[in-house]
Scaffold this motif. Sequence first.
Motif, PDB file in Angstrom:
ATOM      1  N   THR A  41     -43.391  32.753  41.009  1.00  0.00           N
ATOM      2  CA  THR A  41     -44.414  33.317  40.037  1.00  0.00           C
ATOM      3  C   THR A  41     -45.229  34.247  40.623  1.00  0.00           C
ATOM      4  O   THR A  41     -45.538  34.268  41.967  1.00  0.00           O
ATOM      5  N   ASP A  42     -45.782  35.116  39.816  1.00  0.00           N
ATOM      6  CA  ASP A  42     -46.887  35.972  40.233  1.00  0.00           C
ATOM      7  C   ASP A  42     -48.284  35.759  39.471  1.00  0.00           C
ATOM      8  O   ASP A  42     -48.127  35.597  38.431  1.00  0.00           O
ATOM      9  N   MET A  43     -49.169  35.521  40.377  1.00  0.00           N
ATOM     10  CA  MET A  43     -50.227  34.569  39.755  1.00  0.00           C
ATOM     11  C   MET A  43     -51.069  35.559  38.819  1.00  0.00           C
ATOM     12  O   MET A  43     -51.994  35.223  37.822  1.00  0.00           O
ATOM     13  N   CYS A  44     -51.045  36.772  38.878  1.00  0.00           N
ATOM     14  CA  CYS A  44     -51.383  37.535  38.000  1.00  0.00           C
ATOM     15  C   CYS A  44     -51.135  37.359  36.371  1.00  0.00           C
ATOM     16  O   CYS A  44     -52.067  37.522  35.701  1.00  0.00           O
ATOM     17  N   ARG A  45     -49.887  37.091  36.345  1.00  0.00           N
ATOM     18  CA  ARG A  45     -49.589  36.394  34.968  1.00  0.00           C
ATOM     19  C   ARG A  45     -50.224  35.032  34.535  1.00  0.00           C
ATOM     20  O   ARG A  45     -50.057  34.814  33.374  1.00  0.00           O
ATOM     21  N   HIS A  46     -50.562  34.507  35.454  1.00  0.00           N
ATOM     22  CA  HIS A  46     -51.468  33.200  34.941  1.00  0.00           C
ATOM     23  C   HIS A  46     -52.887  33.259  35.051  1.00  0.00           C
ATOM     24  O   HIS A  46     -53.626  32.546  35.336  1.00  0.00           O
ATOM     25  N   GLY A  47     -53.431  34.722  35.225  1.00  0.00           N
ATOM     26  CA  GLY A  47     -54.851  35.048  34.903  1.00  0.00           C
ATOM     27  C   GLY A  47     -55.523  34.838  36.432  1.00  0.00           C
ATOM     28  O   GLY A  47     -56.780  34.865  36.337  1.00  0.00           O
ATOM     29  N   LEU A  48     -54.935  35.060  37.640  1.00  0.00           N
ATOM     30  CA  LEU A  48     -55.719  35.010  38.683  1.00  0.00           C
ATOM     31  C   LEU A  48     -56.466  36.386  38.800  1.00  0.00           C
ATOM     32  O   LEU A  48     -55.866  37.432  38.933  1.00  0.00           O
ATOM     33  N   ILE A  49     -57.732  36.330  38.836  1.00  0.00           N
ATOM     34  CA  ILE A  49     -58.754  37.370  39.151  1.00  0.00           C
ATOM     35  C   ILE A  49     -59.479  37.415  40.521  1.00  0.00           C
ATOM     36  O   ILE A  49     -59.967  36.213  40.831  1.00  0.00           O
ATOM     37  N   HIS A  50     -59.754  38.549  41.254  1.00  0.00           N
ATOM     38  CA  HIS A  50     -60.502  38.804  42.128  1.00  0.00           C
ATOM     39  C   HIS A  50     -61.739  38.158  42.037  1.00  0.00           C
ATOM     40  O   HIS A  50     -62.438  38.819  40.824  1.00  0.00           O
ATOM     41  N   ILE A  85     -56.898  28.501  34.862  1.00  0.00           N
ATOM     42  CA  ILE A  85     -56.549  27.714  33.675  1.00  0.00           C
ATOM     43  C   ILE A  85     -55.524  27.904  32.982  1.00  0.00           C
ATOM     44  O   ILE A  85     -54.704  26.989  32.514  1.00  0.00           O
ATOM     45  N   LEU A  86     -54.928  29.289  32.920  1.00  0.00           N
ATOM     46  CA  LEU A  86     -53.593  29.603  32.401  1.00  0.00           C
ATOM     47  C   LEU A  86     -52.435  28.846  33.001  1.00  0.00           C
ATOM     48  O   LEU A  86     -51.630  28.320  32.478  1.00  0.00           O
ATOM     49  N   CYS A  87     -52.501  28.849  34.452  1.00  0.00           N
ATOM     50  CA  CYS A  87     -51.322  28.081  35.105  1.00  0.00           C
ATOM     51  C   CYS A  87     -51.514  26.638  35.013  1.00  0.00           C
ATOM     52  O   CYS A  87     -50.464  26.126  34.709  1.00  0.00           O
ATOM     53  N   ALA A  88     -52.893  25.935  34.783  1.00  0.00           N
ATOM     54  CA  ALA A  88     -52.778  24.496  34.558  1.00  0.00           C
ATOM     55  C   ALA A  88     -52.345  24.280  32.931  1.00  0.00           C
ATOM     56  O   ALA A  88     -51.544  23.386  32.652  1.00  0.00           O
ATOM     57  N   ARG A  89     -52.559  25.183  32.204  1.00  0.00           N
ATOM     58  CA  ARG A  89     -52.081  25.107  30.862  1.00  0.00           C
ATOM     59  C   ARG A  89     -50.334  25.161  30.725  1.00  0.00           C
ATOM     60  O   ARG A  89     -49.936  24.472  30.253  1.00  0.00           O
ATOM     61  N   SER A  90     -50.077  26.077  31.647  1.00  0.00           N
ATOM     62  CA  SER A  90     -48.308  26.197  31.678  1.00  0.00           C
ATOM     63  C   SER A  90     -47.768  24.796  32.150  1.00  0.00           C
ATOM     64  O   SER A  90     -46.742  24.353  31.741  1.00  0.00           O
ATOM     65  N   ALA A  91     -48.563  24.365  33.373  1.00  0.00           N
ATOM     66  CA  ALA A  91     -48.190  22.706  33.545  1.00  0.00           C
ATOM     67  C   ALA A  91     -48.081  21.891  32.609  1.00  0.00           C
ATOM     68  O   ALA A  91     -47.299  20.821  32.366  1.00  0.00           O
ATOM     69  N   VAL A  92     -49.106  21.859  31.725  1.00  0.00           N
ATOM     70  CA  VAL A  92     -49.366  20.851  30.709  1.00  0.00           C
ATOM     71  C   VAL A  92     -48.149  21.163  29.796  1.00  0.00           C
ATOM     72  O   VAL A  92     -47.515  20.190  29.131  1.00  0.00           O
ATOM     73  N   ASP A  93     -47.810  22.397  29.160  1.00  0.00           N
ATOM     74  CA  ASP A  93     -46.766  22.921  28.556  1.00  0.00           C
ATOM     75  C   ASP A  93     -45.514  21.971  28.867  1.00  0.00           C
ATOM     76  O   ASP A  93     -44.632  21.750  28.279  1.00  0.00           O
ATOM     77  N   VAL A  94     -45.157  22.189  30.328  1.00  0.00           N
ATOM     78  CA  VAL A  94     -44.015  21.599  30.922  1.00  0.00           C
ATOM     79  C   VAL A  94     -43.909  20.131  30.424  1.00  0.00           C
ATOM     80  O   VAL A  94     -42.923  19.713  29.855  1.00  0.00           O
TER      81      VAL A  94
END
Length: 167
Positions: free
Chosen positions: A87-96, A146-155
């Motif tokens: 996965t690319d973390m930019c798709r999960h909202g990773l910001i500098h 938060i978006l990645c954590a939300r994806s894990a919850v969706d799983v």
Amino acid sequence: SSQWSSPCKYRDQYCRTNWRSPQQTQQLRRLRQREHVIFLRPTYDVFSRQRARKDHALAENPCGSAAWQTTELQNMMQIEGFSAIRTDMCRHGLIHKNNRGLVKKSTQLLAPHDVFKKHISLSCRGDHRHHHLSGYAMVVAARCTILCARSAVDVFEEIYPNELINK
């Protein structure tokens, strides 16, 4: 369920680039061995126990990390029912941390269920600029978004639709 993310501090691309002298190479080898004993062996042990109990386990590390070449993580990839997910973390909202721009940080996960792939395996669309990490910003980027954590919850909501509370 367990999620383990061993530190990649001594196995990332910057170490291979910056630690070049014979003394630095020797020191890096000692640090990697210490990291191996402290993190990678226990990760494999927990992973194996979780799978023996037919429970979930998830391993995560950057795609370019040399940790994926260790015996422990190679053995984990051979466990039946597990697949590597990128996965690319930019798709999960990773910001500098400093400039608030998106950071790509390609990441590999080892997951036990195809549902993880469905929710977490997202590739960069290429419609934005990526900002590079250095220094303390790399430490901050190691945290889950938060978006990645939300994806894990969706799983888990999909795997166990009637068992989760406080939806």
